[in-house]
Design an enzyme around this catalytic site. Structure first.
Site, mmCIF file in Angstrom:
data_model
loop_
_atom_site.group_PDB
_atom_site.id
_atom_site.type_symbol
_atom_site.label_atom_id
_atom_site.label_comp_id
_atom_site.label_asym_id
_atom_site.label_seq_id
_atom_site.Cartn_x
_atom_site.Cartn_y
_atom_site.Cartn_z
ATOM 1 N N GLN A 13 26.572 8.135 6.006
ATOM 2 C CA GLN A 13 27.665 9.083 6.228
ATOM 3 C C GLN A 13 27.320 10.027 7.379
ATOM 4 O O GLN A 13 26.264 10.649 7.383
ATOM 5 C CB GLN A 13 27.929 9.874 4.931
ATOM 6 C CG GLN A 13 29.103 10.815 5.008
ATOM 7 C CD GLN A 13 30.445 10.103 5.191
ATOM 8 O OE1 GLN A 13 30.725 9.103 4.544
ATOM 9 N NE2 GLN A 13 31.271 10.604 6.087
ATOM 10 N N LYS B 29 34.536 7.060 -1.484
ATOM 11 C CA LYS B 29 34.099 5.684 -1.210
ATOM 12 C C LYS B 29 33.488 5.072 -2.466
ATOM 13 O O LYS B 29 33.734 3.910 -2.794
ATOM 14 C CB LYS B 29 33.085 5.674 -0.054
ATOM 15 C CG LYS B 29 33.745 5.921 1.295
ATOM 16 C CD LYS B 29 32.749 6.255 2.392
ATOM 17 C CE LYS B 29 33.503 6.698 3.642
ATOM 18 N NZ LYS B 29 32.645 7.237 4.699
ATOM 19 N N ASP C 165 30.506 -0.190 8.805
ATOM 20 C CA ASP C 165 31.213 0.885 9.511
ATOM 21 C C ASP C 165 31.448 0.485 10.970
ATOM 22 O O ASP C 165 32.257 1.097 11.656
ATOM 23 C CB ASP C 165 30.356 2.165 9.490
ATOM 24 C CG ASP C 165 31.048 3.298 8.776
ATOM 25 O OD1 ASP C 165 32.250 3.158 8.470
ATOM 26 O OD2 ASP C 165 30.395 4.332 8.532
#
Ligand code: NAD
Length: 279
Positions: A96, A52, A119
């Protein structure tokens, strides 16, 4: 049979993102910024986070990395999120997952402001998708929708079968297909006869995380098959779909790797740009 080339489309999206950020820079504007928080040293998470970061760097998005030790206290993680929420220079925040066991994922993901939740895991964003009121779309289902769109695959009126009902893939995938006019069936571990459903699918999305779950005799001739699974078999990355058997019957199919994975990453960049633009 046509391969749904997620790698190629993701490269195109990244090129477009880089162009947009270069234009912003030439106008003297602030760079879009994604803050990524990694807690602990899970090797797979470290790879995802590194990828990422690299995607951001190559497309002109500023990447702020926060790497915290595995024994980080929940209140410290929450206060980092609070400070990123309050920081006007940060457009998107991604924590994450999975988090170490002592941290509550629900509390942590809900703490990210809805306007920075790139997200799209928060109840607010999922609620917006459910009601068809915009908001960020979770990257994996959003990437699949883009891939289907790129290949002009009609969804309205089609039998769509999603295998998997997780909050990050299966459920939002089903909602997006429904919003696009598909007739949607969601299968899961309690489904009595999986093959009965998968054989009816015009569009089959396999997101169970079980190598070789979908075999050739479980799919319809001419089906569109999207394989979300990322499994290891004999040390090799593979999806949920037996590629050789299913490709012989499919009209379109995604490979693993090179299908859904790169699209997921590309959608994170797009969501970050959207968060920036929304400001
Ligand atoms: P998960 O474990 O949270 O959910 C799996 C779902 O599949 C569950 O709802 C379960 O009921 C269902 N399932 C499991 N075995 C089944 C079976 N035998 N029959 C029917 N249903 C079954 O997983 P997830 O986070 O949704 O991820 C699914 C897979 O997709 C994993 O392999 C994951 O690594 C992969 N993934 C890939 C990407 C990508 O970008 N390519 C992104 C996210 C997840």
């Amino acid at each position: 049979m046509t391969i749904l080339d997620g790698k190629a489309l993701a490269a195109k999206i990244k090129e477009q993102t880089a162009k947009t950020t270069a234009e912003l820079a030439s106008q003297g504007k602030r760079q879009p910024c994604l803050a990524v928080v990694l807690v602990g040293e899970d090797p797979a998470s470290q790879i995802y986070v590194r990828n990422k970061h690299n995607d951001c760097v190559t497309t002109g998005i500023k990447s702020l990395m926060h790497t915290l030790p595995a024994d980080t206290k929940q209140e410290d993680l929450l206060s980092l999120i609070d400070s990123l929420n309050a920081d006007d220079g940060v457009d998107g925040i991604l924590v994450q997952l999975p988090l170490p066991k002592h941290l509550d994922e629900k509390t942590v993901t809900e703490r990210i402001s809805a306007s920075k939740d790139v997200d799209a895991f928060s109840a607010y964003n999922v609620g917006k998708i459910t009601l068809g009121r915009g908001g960020f779309k979770p990257c994996t289902p959003a990437g699949i929708m883009r891939l289907l769109e790129e290949y002009n695959i009609e969804i309205a009126g089609k039998e769509c079968v999603v295998v998997g009902r997780s909050n990050i893939v299966g459920k939002p995938m089903a909602l997006l297909l429904l919003a696009a006019g598909g007739t949607v069936t969601v299968c899961h571990t309690k489904t009595a006869d999986l093959a009965y459903h998968t054989r009816r699918a015009d569009i089959l999305i396999a997101a169970a995380g079980r190598a070789d779950l979908i075999k050739g005799d479980m799919v319809k001739e001419g089906a569109v098959i999207v394989d979300v699974g990322m499994n290891r078999k004999d040390g090799k990355l593979c999806g949920d779909v037996n590629f050789e058997e299913c490709a012989a019957k499919a009209s379109y199919i995604t490979p693993v790797p090179g299908g859904v994975g790169p699209m997921t990453r590309a959608m994170l960049l797009e969501n970050t740009l959207t968060a920036y633009t929304n400001k």
